[in-house]
Design an enzyme around this catalytic site. Structure first.
Site, PDB file in Angstrom:
ATOM      1  N   ARG A 115      -3.410  -9.952   5.249  1.00  0.00           N
ATOM      2  CA  ARG A 115      -3.876  -9.988   3.862  1.00  0.00           C
ATOM      3  C   ARG A 115      -2.760  -9.446   2.980  1.00  0.00           C
ATOM      4  O   ARG A 115      -2.433  -8.264   3.056  1.00  0.00           O
ATOM      5  CB  ARG A 115      -5.149  -9.142   3.743  1.00  0.00           C
ATOM      6  CG  ARG A 115      -5.788  -9.153   2.376  1.00  0.00           C
ATOM      7  CD  ARG A 115      -7.030  -8.261   2.366  1.00  0.00           C
ATOM      8  NE  ARG A 115      -7.626  -8.213   1.062  1.00  0.00           N
ATOM      9  CZ  ARG A 115      -7.202  -7.410   0.090  1.00  0.00           C
ATOM     10  NH1 ARG A 115      -6.199  -6.598   0.287  1.00  0.00           N
ATOM     11  NH2 ARG A 115      -7.804  -7.435  -1.084  1.00  0.00           N
ATOM     12  N   LYS A 148       0.821  -1.220   0.000  1.00  0.00           N
ATOM     13  CA  LYS A 148       0.000   0.000   0.000  1.00  0.00           C
ATOM     14  C   LYS A 148       0.848   1.261   0.000  1.00  0.00           C
ATOM     15  O   LYS A 148       2.046   1.229   0.306  1.00  0.00           O
ATOM     16  CB  LYS A 148      -0.969  -0.017   1.188  1.00  0.00           C
ATOM     17  CG  LYS A 148      -2.171  -0.921   0.900  1.00  0.00           C
ATOM     18  CD  LYS A 148      -3.270  -0.809   1.916  1.00  0.00           C
ATOM     19  CE  LYS A 148      -4.415  -1.741   1.494  1.00  0.00           C
ATOM     20  NZ  LYS A 148      -5.427  -1.879   2.557  1.00  0.00           N
TER      21      LYS A 148
HETATM   22  C1  7PM Z   1      -6.527  -0.545  -5.214  1.00  0.00           C
HETATM   23  C2  7PM Z   1      -6.414   0.106  -3.980  1.00  0.00           C
HETATM   24  C3  7PM Z   1      -6.769  -1.893  -5.275  1.00  0.00           C
HETATM   25  C4  7PM Z   1      -6.542  -0.601  -2.809  1.00  0.00           C
HETATM   26  C5  7PM Z   1      -6.878  -2.599  -4.113  1.00  0.00           C
HETATM   27  C6  7PM Z   1      -6.784  -1.938  -2.906  1.00  0.00           C
HETATM   28  C7  7PM Z   1      -8.151  -4.361   2.238  1.00  0.00           C
HETATM   29  C8  7PM Z   1      -9.221  -5.176   1.860  1.00  0.00           C
HETATM   30  C9  7PM Z   1      -8.448  -4.139   0.117  1.00  0.00           C
HETATM   31  C10 7PM Z   1      -7.778  -4.298   3.619  1.00  0.00           C
HETATM   32  C11 7PM Z   1      -9.537  -5.863   4.028  1.00  0.00           C
HETATM   33  C12 7PM Z   1      -5.570  -3.520  -1.565  1.00  0.00           C
HETATM   34  C13 7PM Z   1      -6.829  -2.687  -1.610  1.00  0.00           C
HETATM   35  N1  7PM Z   1      -7.672  -3.735   1.135  1.00  0.00           N
HETATM   36  N2  7PM Z   1      -9.899  -5.930   2.739  1.00  0.00           N
HETATM   37  N3  7PM Z   1      -9.390  -5.028   0.532  1.00  0.00           N
HETATM   38  N4  7PM Z   1      -8.494  -5.076   4.464  1.00  0.00           N
HETATM   39  N5  7PM Z   1     -10.195  -6.605   4.937  1.00  0.00           N
HETATM   40  O1  7PM Z   1      -4.488  -2.878  -1.484  1.00  0.00           O
HETATM   41  O2  7PM Z   1      -6.862  -3.578   4.045  1.00  0.00           O
HETATM   42  O3  7PM Z   1      -5.610  -4.730  -1.667  1.00  0.00           O
HETATM   43  S1  7PM Z   1      -8.321  -3.631  -1.503  1.00  0.00           S
END
Ligand code: 7PM
Length: 281
Positions: A253, A219
């Site tokens: 995750r 991230k």
């Molecule tokens: C673009 C920006 C694509 C951010 C995907 C994302 C989380 C999640 C996501 C989290 C839980 C990523 C995120 N992040 N579910 N889904 N916790 N529970 O970086 O931090 O994967 S999507």
């Protein structure tokens, strides 16, 4: 069949591999190719030691276009069915839509991971009815605009209070307390400073007596500290996972399963049943 209770009872950090099924994450856009590439990726992550696979069909990227229920179902259901044919791995589905939740569980998913913490109309009731574990994540604002100047008086207290309210609402709707996982939602309506406060004070969430899941893998909070692009965030992501583990997080995750499994084994070796009995289940 694997259950959340069974996995948590092993008293070690659990690694959840991220499986994206959005067309933009694959070079070849054909439906068959997307499904088979996604299933291959899932099997590879299982081989690398993933305890769980998180299947997502809706990009939560800030500014991303919303996806229809039909579109999301057509992306995630065939993938869940195929993973289930090949493996007994624990599967979670990253969705906010009640109909997708219902279909995913029918297809073999074991848990609902909802970045909206079941605030969509009908979502909480469906999860109680399905009697499945849920991950409740905190987000300030909505994906389209959440990174435009997020503000908190006390981010740790506010995220904790929100999650506590959502836990209570889910329990009232009929979900068993043992089936609730909580997540501070790193990067979802938070500045770097907010994210660091949440990581540094993760014990405040662990104290809510639900297992804590964290998602910091690749991230921008990692990228900002390192001044590194998305492909150069592995070591930073590992350090963040280890810090969260030392502060009591139970589920991680991540994109990079094998390196994370190794890093967390070191953390776990130092303190295998970290406050296991009385905290975070
Ligand atoms: C673009 C920006 C694509 C951010 C995907 C994302 C989380 C999640 C996501 C989290 C839980 C990523 C995120 N992040 N579910 N889904 N916790 N529970 O970086 O931090 O994967 S999507």
């Amino acid at each position: 069949m694997k259950t959340l209770q069974l996995l948590l009872s092993e008293q070690r950090p659990l690694v959840m591999g991220i499986l994206n099924t959005t067309p933009d994450s694959f070079s070849d856009g054909g439906q068959f190719n997307i499904v088979s590439a996604a299933v291959d990726h899932a099997l590879q992550m299982i081989e690398q030691g993933a305890d769980m696979i998180d299947v997502g069909g809706e990009s939560t990227r800030s500014g991303a276009a919303p996806v229809s229920v039909e579109e999301e179902i057509s992306r995630v259901i065939p993938v869940i069915e195929k993973i289930r044919q090949h493996s007994s791995v624990f599967i979670s589905v990253d969705t906010s839509k009640p109909e997708v939740m219902r279909r995913a569980v029918a297809a073999g998913a074991d848990m609902i991971n909802d970045v909206l913490a079941l605030q969509s109309p009908g979502a909480m009731e469906i999860c109680a009815q399905l009697d499945v574990p849920v991950c409740l994540m905190h987000m300030q604002g909505e994906p389209r605009s959440m990174q435009h100047n997020p503000q908190y008086a006390d981010v740790v207290a506010e995220v904790g209070a929100f999650l506590q309210q959502r836990i209570a609402a889910c329990v009232r709707a009929g979900t068993a307390q043992e089936n609730i996982v909580i997540d501070p939602g790193f990067g979802f309506g938070k500045t770097l400073e907010h994210n660091l406060l949440l990581l540094g004070h993760l014990d405040a969430l662990v104290d809510l007596h639900c297992p804590v899941l964290v998602g910091m893998s690749r991230k921008s909070m990692i990228g900002k500290i390192l001044d590194a692009g998305v492909n150069d965030r592995l070591y930073g992501s590992l350090a963040a996972a280890v810090l969260a583990c030392a502060r009591g997080a139970r589920i991680f995750r991540v994109h990079d399963v094998q390196p994370t499994v190794d890093a967390l084994k070191i953390c776990h070796a130092v303190n295998p049943v970290r406050r296991g009995g009385e905290r975070g289940i």
